[in-house]
Design an enzyme around this catalytic site. Structure first.
Site, PDB file in Angstrom:
ATOM      1  N   CYS A  58       0.847  -1.190   0.000  1.00 49.70           N
ATOM      2  CA  CYS A  58       0.000   0.000   0.000  1.00 49.70           C
ATOM      3  C   CYS A  58       0.888   1.247   0.000  1.00 49.70           C
ATOM      4  O   CYS A  58       1.771   1.388   0.832  1.00 49.70           O
ATOM      5  CB  CYS A  58      -0.886  -0.031   1.243  1.00 49.70           C
ATOM      6  SG  CYS A  58      -1.379   1.592   1.806  1.00 49.70           S
ATOM      7  N   GLU A  59       0.631   2.132  -0.959  1.00 46.01           N
ATOM      8  CA  GLU A  59       1.518   3.290  -1.082  1.00 46.01           C
ATOM      9  C   GLU A  59       1.217   4.370  -0.046  1.00 46.01           C
ATOM     10  O   GLU A  59       1.957   5.336   0.075  1.00 46.01           O
ATOM     11  CB  GLU A  59       1.441   3.880  -2.493  1.00 46.01           C
ATOM     12  CG  GLU A  59       0.150   4.572  -2.835  1.00 46.01           C
ATOM     13  CD  GLU A  59       0.170   5.078  -4.285  1.00 46.01           C
ATOM     14  OE1 GLU A  59       0.983   4.597  -5.077  1.00 46.01           O
ATOM     15  OE2 GLU A  59      -0.647   5.952  -4.595  1.00 46.01           O
ATOM     16  N   HIS A  60       0.145   4.188   0.693  1.00 44.22           N
ATOM     17  CA  HIS A  60      -0.181   5.191   1.711  1.00 44.22           C
ATOM     18  C   HIS A  60       0.442   4.873   3.060  1.00 44.22           C
ATOM     19  O   HIS A  60       0.631   5.758   3.883  1.00 44.22           O
ATOM     20  CB  HIS A  60      -1.698   5.312   1.869  1.00 44.22           C
ATOM     21  CG  HIS A  60      -2.384   5.661   0.582  1.00 44.22           C
ATOM     22  ND1 HIS A  60      -3.490   4.995   0.111  1.00 44.22           N
ATOM     23  CD2 HIS A  60      -2.073   6.590  -0.347  1.00 44.22           C
ATOM     24  CE1 HIS A  60      -3.843   5.515  -1.047  1.00 44.22           C
ATOM     25  NE2 HIS A  60      -2.997   6.467  -1.358  1.00 44.22           N
ATOM     26  N   HIS A  61       0.717   3.579   3.304  1.00 44.12           N
ATOM     27  CA  HIS A  61       1.291   3.187   4.600  1.00 44.12           C
ATOM     28  C   HIS A  61       2.550   2.340   4.455  1.00 44.12           C
ATOM     29  O   HIS A  61       3.177   2.009   5.447  1.00 44.12           O
ATOM     30  CB  HIS A  61       0.268   2.375   5.406  1.00 44.12           C
ATOM     31  CG  HIS A  61      -0.998   3.120   5.694  1.00 44.12           C
ATOM     32  ND1 HIS A  61      -2.096   3.051   4.871  1.00 44.12           N
ATOM     33  CD2 HIS A  61      -1.320   3.958   6.701  1.00 44.12           C
ATOM     34  CE1 HIS A  61      -3.061   3.820   5.370  1.00 44.12           C
ATOM     35  NE2 HIS A  61      -2.616   4.387   6.469  1.00 44.12           N
ATOM     36  N   GLN A  63      -4.949  -0.448  -4.852  1.00 43.02           N
ATOM     37  CA  GLN A  63      -5.472  -1.645  -5.516  1.00 43.02           C
ATOM     38  C   GLN A  63      -6.206  -1.314  -6.820  1.00 43.02           C
ATOM     39  O   GLN A  63      -6.145  -2.069  -7.786  1.00 43.02           O
ATOM     40  CB  GLN A  63      -6.396  -2.386  -4.535  1.00 43.02           C
ATOM     41  CG  GLN A  63      -6.767  -3.779  -5.027  1.00 43.02           C
ATOM     42  CD  GLN A  63      -7.584  -4.534  -4.006  1.00 43.02           C
ATOM     43  OE1 GLN A  63      -7.295  -4.472  -2.818  1.00 43.02           O
ATOM     44  NE2 GLN A  63      -8.609  -5.238  -4.453  1.00 43.02           N
ATOM     45  N   HIS A 100      -5.580  -5.614   3.039  1.00 42.72           N
ATOM     46  CA  HIS A 100      -4.611  -4.535   3.220  1.00 42.72           C
ATOM     47  C   HIS A 100      -4.190  -4.542   4.681  1.00 42.72           C
ATOM     48  O   HIS A 100      -5.031  -4.328   5.556  1.00 42.72           O
ATOM     49  CB  HIS A 100      -5.242  -3.180   2.873  1.00 42.72           C
ATOM     50  CG  HIS A 100      -5.589  -3.050   1.427  1.00 42.72           C
ATOM     51  ND1 HIS A 100      -5.138  -2.008   0.656  1.00 42.72           N
ATOM     52  CD2 HIS A 100      -6.309  -3.850   0.596  1.00 42.72           C
ATOM     53  CE1 HIS A 100      -5.595  -2.156  -0.585  1.00 42.72           C
ATOM     54  NE2 HIS A 100      -6.301  -3.263  -0.644  1.00 42.72           N
ATOM     55  N   CYS A 104      -2.738  -2.460   6.316  1.00 42.61           N
ATOM     56  CA  CYS A 104      -2.956  -1.173   6.986  1.00 42.61           C
ATOM     57  C   CYS A 104      -4.371  -1.087   7.560  1.00 42.61           C
ATOM     58  O   CYS A 104      -4.628  -0.311   8.471  1.00 42.61           O
ATOM     59  CB  CYS A 104      -2.689  -0.013   6.028  1.00 42.61           C
ATOM     60  SG  CYS A 104      -3.576  -0.120   4.477  1.00 42.61           S
TER      61      CYS A 104
HETATM   62 ZN    ZN Z   1      -2.769   1.694   3.484  1.00 41.44          ZN
END
Ligand code: ZN
Length: 225
Positions: free
Chosen positions: A113-116, A154, A182, A184
């Site tokens: 996941c590119e956010h976490h 995703q 995910h 996260c």
């Molecule tokens: Zn995430």
């Protein structure tokens, strides 16, 4: 204009990185540094994070972590940023004249996941209807793996897989469904271990309800050996 030269060089490798994969937000100078140079810089960054957290990196157990993580980032889990790793687009003529849908299901997805920067783990199901060209079955797994090995969301991963296969197979009739957990969501924040995320992209004939239904029914078949 070193940067432009690099971009041209990558274009000339026939990887089409700028065109087809522009959805991954890459900087223009993304490939200015060699992988070894990247590992060297990231190693120091990881050490800095760990030291800031108060860890003693002289401990034998932690000592090798910065280098290990840097290598893992560049060569493994984000290796799909490197257009040289894109699976080659070898296709074959559809000699059997098989005109029905071909489904490759339960392809394991390991992404991040590119956010976490936490893992996304799940299954991809990919289908196409040949218009005269076919690909080796493992090519579909390799394409999924290549795009998964990037910082991802995703939805984008699903679209990138479909776009790539549309190009390779020279048809719009490609579909992909991904069902993934995910970490996260599962291991932090809301900590919902049971939930998973489903995304889909239906191209060409797969936009038709009946064709789409057929694909989704194949996915539901339980394969036991
Ligand atoms: Zn995430």
């Amino acid at each position: 204009m070193k940067i432009n030269n690099d971009i041209e060089e990558y274009d000339s490798l026939g990887d089409d990185h700028v065109g087809t994969s522009s959805n991954t937000p890459l900087r223009l100078d993304a490939f200015k540094l060699s992988n070894e140079e990247k590992i060297d810089i990231i190693k120091d960054d990881v050490r800095h994070i760990m030291e800031t957290l108060g860890l003693d990196l002289s401990d034998d157990s932690l000592n090798g972590t910065p280098n290990r993580v840097a290598k893992m980032f560049v060569k493994e889990i984000f290796g799909g940023l490197d257009p040289k790793k894109k699976p080659s687009a070898s296709t074959f003529e559809n000699k059997y004249k098989y005109g029905e849908m071909l489904v490759e299901k339960n392809i394991t997805v390991y992404s991040t996941c590119e956010h976490h920067l936490l893992p996304i783990v799940g299954k991809a199901h990919v289908a196409y209807i040949s218009n005269g060209t076919v690909v080796g079955l493992s090519k579909m797994n390799r394409i999924v793996d290549y795009f998964a090995k990037r910082p991802q969301v995703q939805e984008r991963l699903t679209i990138q897989i479909v776009k790539e296969l549309q190009e390779v197979l020279n048809t719009q009739d490609v579909a992909c469904v991904i069902d993934a957990k995910h970490l996260c969501v599962n291991s932090r924040g809301i900590r919902d271990i049971e939930s998973s995320t489903v995304t889909s992209e239906f191209g060409g004939k797969f936009k038709d309800k009946t064709v789409r239904r057929e694909f989704l029914d194949y996915i539901k078949l339980e394969t036991k050996f």
